[in-house]
Design a protein around this motif. Structure first.
Motif, PDB file in Angstrom:
ATOM      1  N   ILE A  46      42.016  64.156  76.714  1.00 11.86           N
ATOM      2  CA  ILE A  46      40.820  64.784  77.284  1.00 11.86           C
ATOM      3  C   ILE A  46      39.762  63.740  77.603  1.00 11.86           C
ATOM      4  CG2 ILE A  46      38.908  66.344  76.779  1.00 11.86           C
ATOM      5  CD1 ILE A  46      40.872  68.043  75.153  1.00 11.86           C
ATOM      6  N   GLU A  47      39.560  62.788  76.696  1.00 10.45           N
ATOM      7  CA  GLU A  47      38.561  61.734  76.920  1.00 10.45           C
ATOM      8  C   GLU A  47      38.941  60.868  78.115  1.00 10.45           C
ATOM      9  OE1 GLU A  47      38.394  59.668  73.259  1.00 10.45           O
ATOM     10  OE2 GLU A  47      37.235  61.231  72.214  1.00 10.45           O
ATOM     11  N   LEU A  48      40.214  60.548  78.267  1.00 12.10           N
ATOM     12  CA  LEU A  48      40.663  59.752  79.409  1.00 12.10           C
ATOM     13  C   LEU A  48      40.431  60.507  80.715  1.00 12.10           C
ATOM     14  CD1 LEU A  48      44.006  58.249  78.037  1.00 12.10           C
ATOM     15  CD2 LEU A  48      41.838  57.048  78.412  1.00 12.10           C
ATOM     16  N   ALA A  49      40.718  61.821  80.721  1.00 11.06           N
ATOM     17  CA  ALA A  49      40.507  62.625  81.926  1.00 11.06           C
ATOM     18  C   ALA A  49      39.026  62.691  82.289  1.00 11.06           C
ATOM     19  CB  ALA A  49      41.075  64.028  81.721  1.00 11.06           C
ATOM     20  N   GLN A  50      38.166  62.844  81.278  1.00 11.12           N
ATOM     21  CA  GLN A  50      36.721  62.878  81.526  1.00 11.12           C
ATOM     22  C   GLN A  50      36.216  61.546  82.066  1.00 11.12           C
ATOM     23  OE1 GLN A  50      35.236  64.092  77.686  1.00 11.12           O
ATOM     24  NE2 GLN A  50      35.412  66.279  78.158  1.00 11.12           N
ATOM     25  N   ALA A  51      36.754  60.450  81.554  1.00 17.55           N
ATOM     26  CA  ALA A  51      36.352  59.126  82.039  1.00 17.55           C
ATOM     27  C   ALA A  51      36.744  58.936  83.503  1.00 17.55           C
ATOM     28  CB  ALA A  51      36.976  58.043  81.165  1.00 17.55           C
TER      29      ALA A  51
END
Length: 245
Positions: A97-102
């Motif tokens: 999720i954090e990678l997608a948000q970045a």
């Protein structure tokens, strides 16, 4: 010799058992059963022995014919025939999720930079167009000024549009007659234009030009603020309105 006979006899029994297995597989039975005579006699010379056996031979199916899904999943081929999905831990899911948000933030930042560049380019184009129009109008107003000073009525009227409407309530013909009279009687006049400003409207293709006009002749002088509206007609800027303040 006797051993050979027993071997042949045993081979016959095995063949009969295999045949029974094949028949039982077609019937989908959990076990394969076949019977044989109580006494098997041989016609081999010198053999007077009789084989006495059980009334039936039962071959149970102890193993399933099709491997279970667990066996396929744990087989040496890695369970390619029946893939098993691996569940993600909470930490792994949160990381994805954090990678997608970045990545989304990077895309938004890139779009913002593109929009800013587009606006800057449009602004520069507008500034360039404004400068070009100002230069064209300055040249046009300069020609109008020179025709007035020279008393050239034909050239002077050429700077006005056929749609020109006089501001003093006169008709175009009345206005032209008045202007011709003044152009013919005025001699050695000074005409100075200052504080030149241009506002261009791309929707109407018209420009508002304002400037301070200093006029002086042998008998009269004044200072007024002139307001001209010019329209682009066939590539030429022509005056459609003229007012003096």
């Amino acid at each position: 010799m006797t051993n050979i006979r027993y071997i042949i006899l045993f081979a016959l029994v095995v063949v009969a058992a295999v045949a029974g297995v094949l028949i039982q597989e077609e019937d989908d039975s959990p076990a394969i059963t076949f019977t044989r005579p109580d006494v098997v006699e041989t016609d081999l010379p010198g053999d007077e022995q009789k084989v006495q056996g059980a009334e039936a031979l039962i071959v149970p199916l102890t193993e399933p014919l099709t491997p279970a899904p667990e066996q396929v999943a744990n087989s040496s081929d890695g369970g390619m025939s029946h893939p098993v999905e691996e569940s993600l831990t909470d930490e792994q899911l949160q990381r994805q999720i954090e990678l997608a948000q970045a990545k989304l933030a990077q895309v938004e930042s890139l779009n913002e930079r593109k929009q800013a560049l587009i606006k800057k380019t449009i602004s520069q184009q507008d500034d360039a167009e404004q400068s070009l129009i100002e230069a064209e109008l300055a040249y046009r107003i300069g020609g109008w000024k020179q025709a007035w000073r020279a008393g050239d009525a034909h050239t002077y009227f050429g700077f006005y549009s056929d749609k020109f409407t006089p501001s003093n309530g006169k008709t175009v013909d009345e206005w032209k007659q008045q202007r011709v009279k003044r152009l013919n009687t005025e001699q050695s006049i000074d005409l100075i234009l200052e504080d030149f400003e241009v506002k261009y409207d791309p929707q109407s293709q018209r420009s508002l030009v304002t400037f301070r006009q200093f006029y002086k002749s042998g008998t009269f002088q004044d200072s007024t603020k002139k307001r001209l509206i010019l329209a682009n007609e066939d590539g030429q800027w022509r005056i459609v309105s003229e007012t003096t303040q």
